[in-house]
Design a protein around this motif. Structure first.
Motif, short mmCIF file in Angstrom:
data_model
loop_
_atom_site.label_atom_id
_atom_site.label_comp_id
_atom_site.label_asym_id
_atom_site.label_seq_id
_atom_site.Cartn_x
_atom_site.Cartn_y
_atom_site.Cartn_z
N LEU A 110 0.83 -1.20 0.00
CA LEU A 110 0.00 0.00 0.00
C LEU A 110 0.87 1.25 0.00
O LEU A 110 1.93 1.29 0.62
N ALA A 111 0.40 2.28 -0.69
CA ALA A 111 1.13 3.55 -0.75
C ALA A 111 0.13 4.69 -0.66
O ALA A 111 -1.06 4.53 -0.89
N GLY A 112 0.64 5.88 -0.32
CA GLY A 112 -0.21 7.05 -0.20
C GLY A 112 -0.30 7.54 1.23
O GLY A 112 0.32 6.99 2.14
N ALA A 113 -1.11 8.59 1.44
CA ALA A 113 -1.18 9.22 2.75
C ALA A 113 -2.58 9.21 3.35
O ALA A 113 -2.76 9.62 4.49
N ALA A 114 -3.57 8.76 2.61
CA ALA A 114 -4.95 8.81 3.11
C ALA A 114 -5.23 7.67 4.08
O ALA A 114 -4.57 6.63 4.07
N GLY A 115 -6.24 7.87 4.90
CA GLY A 115 -6.65 6.84 5.84
C GLY A 115 -7.46 5.75 5.17
O GLY A 115 -8.01 5.92 4.08
N ASN A 129 4.58 -4.97 2.29
CA ASN A 129 5.47 -3.97 2.87
C ASN A 129 4.81 -2.60 2.67
O ASN A 129 4.82 -2.06 1.57
N ASN A 130 4.24 -2.07 3.73
CA ASN A 130 3.46 -0.84 3.62
C ASN A 130 4.22 0.39 4.10
O ASN A 130 3.63 1.36 4.56
N SER A 131 5.54 0.35 3.95
CA SER A 131 6.36 1.48 4.40
C SER A 131 6.08 2.75 3.60
O SER A 131 6.38 3.85 4.05
N GLY A 132 5.51 2.60 2.41
CA GLY A 132 5.17 3.76 1.60
C GLY A 132 3.80 4.34 1.89
O GLY A 132 3.35 5.27 1.21
N TRP A 133 3.13 3.79 2.90
CA TRP A 133 1.79 4.26 3.27
C TRP A 133 1.87 4.93 4.64
O TRP A 133 2.31 4.32 5.61
N SER A 134 1.43 6.17 4.71
CA SER A 134 1.52 6.92 5.97
C SER A 134 0.15 7.25 6.55
O SER A 134 0.04 8.06 7.46
N GLY A 135 -0.90 6.63 6.05
CA GLY A 135 -2.25 6.94 6.51
C GLY A 135 -2.64 6.19 7.78
O GLY A 135 -2.00 5.22 8.18
N ASP A 136 -3.71 6.66 8.39
CA ASP A 136 -4.27 6.00 9.57
C ASP A 136 -5.16 4.84 9.12
O ASP A 136 -5.69 4.83 8.01
N ILE A 137 -5.34 3.87 10.02
CA ILE A 137 -6.24 2.76 9.72
C ILE A 137 -7.22 2.59 10.88
O ILE A 137 -6.85 2.64 12.05
N THR A 138 -8.49 2.42 10.51
CA THR A 138 -9.56 2.21 11.49
C THR A 138 -10.26 0.91 11.16
O THR A 138 -10.63 0.67 10.00
N VAL A 139 -10.42 0.05 12.16
CA VAL A 139 -11.07 -1.25 11.97
C VAL A 139 -12.41 -1.20 12.70
O VAL A 139 -12.46 -1.00 13.91
N VAL A 140 -13.50 -1.37 11.94
CA VAL A 140 -14.84 -1.21 12.49
C VAL A 140 -15.59 -2.54 12.40
O VAL A 140 -15.86 -3.04 11.30
N LEU A 152 2.13 -3.09 9.27
CA LEU A 152 1.41 -2.03 9.97
C LEU A 152 2.28 -0.79 10.06
O LEU A 152 2.62 -0.32 11.13
N SER A 153 2.65 -0.26 8.91
CA SER A 153 3.46 0.95 8.86
C SER A 153 2.51 2.14 8.70
O SER A 153 2.28 2.65 7.61
N ILE A 154 1.93 2.59 9.81
CA ILE A 154 0.89 3.61 9.76
C ILE A 154 1.08 4.60 10.89
O ILE A 154 1.85 4.38 11.82
N ARG A 155 0.33 5.69 10.82
CA ARG A 155 0.41 6.70 11.88
C ARG A 155 -0.43 6.32 13.08
O ARG A 155 -0.03 6.50 14.22
N LYS A 156 -1.62 5.80 12.84
CA LYS A 156 -2.54 5.54 13.95
C LYS A 156 -3.41 4.33 13.64
O LYS A 156 -3.89 4.17 12.52
N LEU A 157 -3.61 3.50 14.64
CA LEU A 157 -4.51 2.35 14.54
C LEU A 157 -5.64 2.53 15.54
O LEU A 157 -5.40 2.74 16.73
#
Length: 214
Positions: A110-115, A129-140, A152-157
């Motif tokens: 995954l790549a990009g900055a969106a959640g 390898n999601n090092s190119g993805w900087s978005g947040d992830i929400t699991v509902v 899990l290379s993300i800003r917020k879980l």
């Protein structure tokens, strides 16, 4: 489709394309679109608004899929695995699995900055390898499974009445972690695995821990 094209669907209408989409143009769509054929076009797919429903990865063509504020819904009743390249654009998007008996593996990098929001009473596994993805992830109301810590290379879980399954050994550090809803679970499957949460958790949500790890 030899050049770039777009599909705009009238509000509250659904378009189903049973025929094969071929050639090399970029397909951009808004509205609800159901793809059912083994599509061979190579120009990529951009989902800017509303949703696309698919039951096999071949429905999405053979190039990059870009989620930019849209909803991608997997409708099959089995397990599948996504490879190739997926980009998350400027706007937060949703990936949903319709059937509770299904499991979907995203081995795509995954790549990009969106959640990204993952939802549906089912399991989504991240293995790329999601090092190119900087978005947040929400699991509902869903389950997120990690087979590699690098997945899990993300800003917020954020877990919202959901389960996080951690498969590998070693420690997974969650530096920006939040709970919402009533109750969520972290399941550490490997006896030598662990999860470290550095945030101060607040609110009424229960956090359960299961598995052989700690």
């Amino acid at each position: 489709m030899e050049s770039d094209g777009s599909i705009r669907i009238v509000e509250e209408r659904i378009l189903t394309i049973d025929g094969i989409i071929s050639n090399s143009g970029l397909l951009t769509k808004t509205g609800t679109l159901i793809l059912t054929a083994i599509n061979t076009w190579t120009g990529g797919l951009s989902i800017d608004e509303d949703e696309i429903q698919f039951d096999d990865l071949s429905n999405l063509g053979t190039s990059t899929t870009t989620l930019n504020g849209g909803i991608l819904i997997y409708t099959a009743f089995n397990e599948d695995s996504a490879s190739g390249e997926a980009v998350l654009g400027e706007n937060a998007s949703v990936f949903s699995i319709q059937d509770s008996s299904s499991k979907f593996e995203i081995s795509t990098d995954l790549a990009g900055a969106a959640g990204l929001t993952i939802q549906g009473d089912s399991t989504t596994e991240l293995t790329g390898n999601n090092s190119g993805w900087s978005g947040d992830i929400t699991v509902v109301s869903s389950t997120l499974e990690l087979s590699e810590h690098d997945s899990l290379s993300i800003r917020k879980l954020t877990l919202n009445d959901s389960t996080l399954i951690v498969v590998p050994s070693g420690d997974l550090a969650l530096d920006n972690f939040a709970l919402t809803g009533t109750s969520s679970t972290i399941d550490v499957e490997d006896p030598s695995g662990s999860v470290t949460i550095s945030d101060d958790l607040t609110g009424p949500t229960n956090l359960n821990t299961t598995g052989s790890g700690k």
